[in-house]
Design a protein around this motif. Structure first.
Motif, PDB file in Angstrom:
ATOM      1  N   LEU A   1      -2.003  39.988  41.633  1.00  0.00           N
ATOM      2  CA  LEU A   1      -2.696  39.520  41.669  1.00  0.00           C
ATOM      3  C   LEU A   1      -3.177  38.608  40.786  1.00  0.00           C
ATOM      4  O   LEU A   1      -4.380  37.898  41.936  1.00  0.00           O
ATOM      5  N   VAL A   2      -2.927  37.576  39.962  1.00  0.00           N
ATOM      6  CA  VAL A   2      -3.259  36.453  39.927  1.00  0.00           C
ATOM      7  C   VAL A   2      -1.595  35.837  39.762  1.00  0.00           C
ATOM      8  O   VAL A   2      -0.847  36.185  39.449  1.00  0.00           O
ATOM      9  N   PRO A   3      -1.729  34.236  39.505  1.00  0.00           N
ATOM     10  CA  PRO A   3      -1.363  33.567  40.388  1.00  0.00           C
ATOM     11  C   PRO A   3      -0.703  33.777  39.461  1.00  0.00           C
ATOM     12  O   PRO A   3      -0.707  32.961  38.130  1.00  0.00           O
ATOM     13  N   ALA A   4       1.217  33.150  39.489  1.00  0.00           N
ATOM     14  CA  ALA A   4       1.918  33.294  38.096  1.00  0.00           C
ATOM     15  C   ALA A   4       1.635  31.721  36.728  1.00  0.00           C
ATOM     16  O   ALA A   4       1.669  32.025  35.378  1.00  0.00           O
ATOM     17  N   GLU A   5       1.267  30.922  37.796  1.00  0.00           N
ATOM     18  CA  GLU A   5       0.955  29.234  36.998  1.00  0.00           C
ATOM     19  C   GLU A   5      -0.377  30.370  36.095  1.00  0.00           C
ATOM     20  O   GLU A   5      -0.640  28.745  35.133  1.00  0.00           O
ATOM     21  N   ILE A   6      -1.367  31.158  36.366  1.00  0.00           N
ATOM     22  CA  ILE A   6      -2.121  31.338  35.738  1.00  0.00           C
ATOM     23  C   ILE A   6      -1.875  32.533  34.453  1.00  0.00           C
ATOM     24  O   ILE A   6      -2.514  32.129  33.339  1.00  0.00           O
ATOM     25  N   LEU A   7      -0.851  33.310  35.333  1.00  0.00           N
ATOM     26  CA  LEU A   7      -0.836  34.322  34.149  1.00  0.00           C
ATOM     27  C   LEU A   7       0.206  33.731  32.984  1.00  0.00           C
ATOM     28  O   LEU A   7      -0.245  34.690  32.244  1.00  0.00           O
ATOM     29  N   ASP A   8       0.991  32.540  33.841  1.00  0.00           N
ATOM     30  CA  ASP A   8       2.019  32.626  32.501  1.00  0.00           C
ATOM     31  C   ASP A   8       1.825  31.624  31.265  1.00  0.00           C
ATOM     32  O   ASP A   8       2.166  31.004  30.351  1.00  0.00           O
ATOM     33  N   ASN A   9       0.609  31.088  31.933  1.00  0.00           N
ATOM     34  CA  ASN A   9       0.136  29.873  30.700  1.00  0.00           C
ATOM     35  C   ASN A   9      -0.838  30.059  29.757  1.00  0.00           C
ATOM     36  O   ASN A   9      -1.170  31.143  29.450  1.00  0.00           O
ATOM     37  N   GLY A  10       0.507  29.494  28.836  1.00  0.00           N
ATOM     38  CA  GLY A  10      -0.271  29.958  27.708  1.00  0.00           C
ATOM     39  C   GLY A  10      -1.291  30.183  26.836  1.00  0.00           C
ATOM     40  O   GLY A  10      -1.775  30.819  26.104  1.00  0.00           O
ATOM     41  N   ARG A  11      -1.981  29.086  27.576  1.00  0.00           N
ATOM     42  CA  ARG A  11      -3.899  29.018  26.797  1.00  0.00           C
ATOM     43  C   ARG A  11      -4.416  29.396  27.198  1.00  0.00           C
ATOM     44  O   ARG A  11      -4.917  30.900  27.055  1.00  0.00           O
ATOM     45  N   ASN A  12      -4.066  30.514  28.652  1.00  0.00           N
ATOM     46  CA  ASN A  12      -4.822  31.218  29.110  1.00  0.00           C
ATOM     47  C   ASN A  12      -4.274  32.326  28.479  1.00  0.00           C
ATOM     48  O   ASN A  12      -5.357  34.165  28.405  1.00  0.00           O
ATOM     49  N   ARG A  13      -3.009  32.812  28.086  1.00  0.00           N
ATOM     50  CA  ARG A  13      -2.885  34.226  27.656  1.00  0.00           C
ATOM     51  C   ARG A  13      -3.290  34.431  26.485  1.00  0.00           C
ATOM     52  O   ARG A  13      -3.937  35.479  25.666  1.00  0.00           O
TER      53      ARG A  13
END
Length: 431
Positions: A164-176
């Motif tokens: 559901l969530v693109p890897a570049e968004i899901l794995d971004n440290g700031r987003n997490r």
């Protein structure tokens, strides 16, 4: 298939005993063959893996969807038709009748039959499916009743948040980090809020649920669409404002002047396909304080400006990541939604035009009633509208102990009066 429920799916599921269902109802002119209907349901199960699932609980107490080795067939209940209001009674029955989540499926059909006219009632658990998904199921079901050999393909299904969530968004440290921090704030807020929540008062019995349904004529509907376009206001905003003002006019100081409006997540998250069964969406909050003005349409324009700003800020990926970081708060949120003091008047959703044909080879769809949904939460007031064959249809569900049916009828009349006060249609055609 096997996957854990997402956070909001768990919220909708609860402990699995309380019904939280969506229901579609439609009236069909023509002959429906029993064997072909059973065959159509089997084809639906072939296309949608979620219609073959049940729910289990793992060793950590977390629910998961899974496909049993021999999935049960979709239940078909048959009721002999006695009149045009049978569908309302059976819809309310389906809203309040639990699924056996341990066996599945979380979907069933009631056929209210007669020789020439039938009503079909399609019920599904909200943790599996939302109103948009229901349209896809309804469309396929009608296509198969029209042609048992119709090609309906296979529906996609997601396995985890990574679908559901693109890897570049899901794995971004700031987003997490942001998701975990926001989830911690949610948990803290729910923990503090629970200190002031009493669970002594039990929710109203589901036997007191009811459904009020009404339609606008073709000319009324057309006039409303045209006037909203002329004023630069969406139909959703105009109806939402009329309903809030109607609640205020009828309930006086008891009204909150606020409403919640779900937003189809598919508009913002292309990973959720149109024929993918998905259970939740995004949400907007509207209030009368956002629409202070001299006349209705002036107020509607001010409210529209607030709505547009909120919609521009909607971020389904961030929202989903925060929710998935909040699993430790699921029981606290359920408690809050069930027992906390009610802060808004209703939930309102305008699903727009249903892209479903009226005429098939052997049957005609006379009408599709707007879907209904009601759960065990503190505020059951839910109003949904759709447009089919040029007519807007409204479904208003609530509970007699929360909002008496007579009061709901007064709110309905007042809302339509407010909405059409300045819309140019013949007076004789108004509700």
């Amino acid at each position: 298939m096997k996957r854990n429920l997402l956070f909001l799916e768990r919220v909708l599921l609860g402990d699995g005993t309380e019904p939280f269902h969506g229901v579609y109802a439609l009236k069909i002119n023509g002959v429906i063959d029993h064997a072909e209907l059973v065959g159509a349901l089997a084809r639906l199960q072939e296309k949608y893996v979620m219609l073959r699932t049940a729910i289990g609980i793992d060793t950590l107490g977390r629910p998961y969807f899974h496909t049993p080795p021999t999935p049960p067939a979709i239940p078909l209940r048959i009721v002999e038709r006695t009149g045009d209001e049978d569908w309302n009674r059976e819809t309310v029955h389906e809203l309040g009748t639990s699924f056996d989540i341990t066996k599945g499926p979380l979907f069933r059909i009631t056929w209210i039959r007669s020789a020439e006219v039938s009503d079909l009632i399609m019920a599904f658990h909200h943790c599996m499916c939302d109103g948009g998904s229901g349209v896809a199921l309804l469309s396929d079901l009608l296509a198969l009743l029209d042609d048992p050999q119709a090609e309906i393909g296979k529906a996609p299904a997601f396995q985890s948040i990574r679908d559901l969530v693109p890897a570049e968004i899901l794995d971004n440290g700031r987003n997490r980090f942001k998701a975990k921090f926001s989830a911690a704030l949610v948990n803290l807020g729910l923990s503090l809020g629970s200190l002031f929540i009493s669970t002594k008062k039990k929710p109203a019995p589901r036997s007191a649920d009811y459904l009020v349904n009404w339609k606008l004529g073709v000319e009324q509907s057309k006039a409303l669409f045209s006037h909203c376009k002329q004023e630069g206001v969406t139909v959703n905003t105009a109806i939402g404002l009329a309903l809030m003002e109607a609640f205020k006019a009828v309930n006086g100081a008891g009204a909150h002047g606020k409403a919640t409006c779900p937003v189809d997540i598919r508009r913002y998250m292309p990973e959720v396909k149109r024929n993918m069964l998905f259970s939740y969406g995004l949400a907007l909050n509207i209030s009368l304080q956002q629409s202070i003005g001299a006349g209705f349409w002036e107020k509607a324009k001010l409210l529209q400006a607030h709505v547009s700003k909120q919609m521009a800020k909607l971020n389904p990926y961030e929202f989903t990541m925060i929710m998935e970081a909040s699993h430790g708060s699921v029981h606290k949120l359920r408690r809050f939604l069930t027992y906390a003091k009610v802060g808004n008047d209703f939930m309102f959703s305008n699903m727009g035009k249903l892209d479903i044909p009226v005429q098939y080879r052997n049957v005609t769809v006379e009408t599709i009633y707007s879907p209904t949904v009601i759960g065990p939460f503190a505020n059951p007031n839910t109003i949904i509208t759709t447009t089919f064959n040029g007519q807007m249809d409204f479904s208003f569900v609530s509970n007699q102990e929360f909002l008496p049916r007579d009061t709901a009828m007064q709110i309905r009349e007042k809302a339509m009066e407010i909405l059409f006060e300045t819309v140019a249609i013949p007076h004789s055609m108004r509700l």
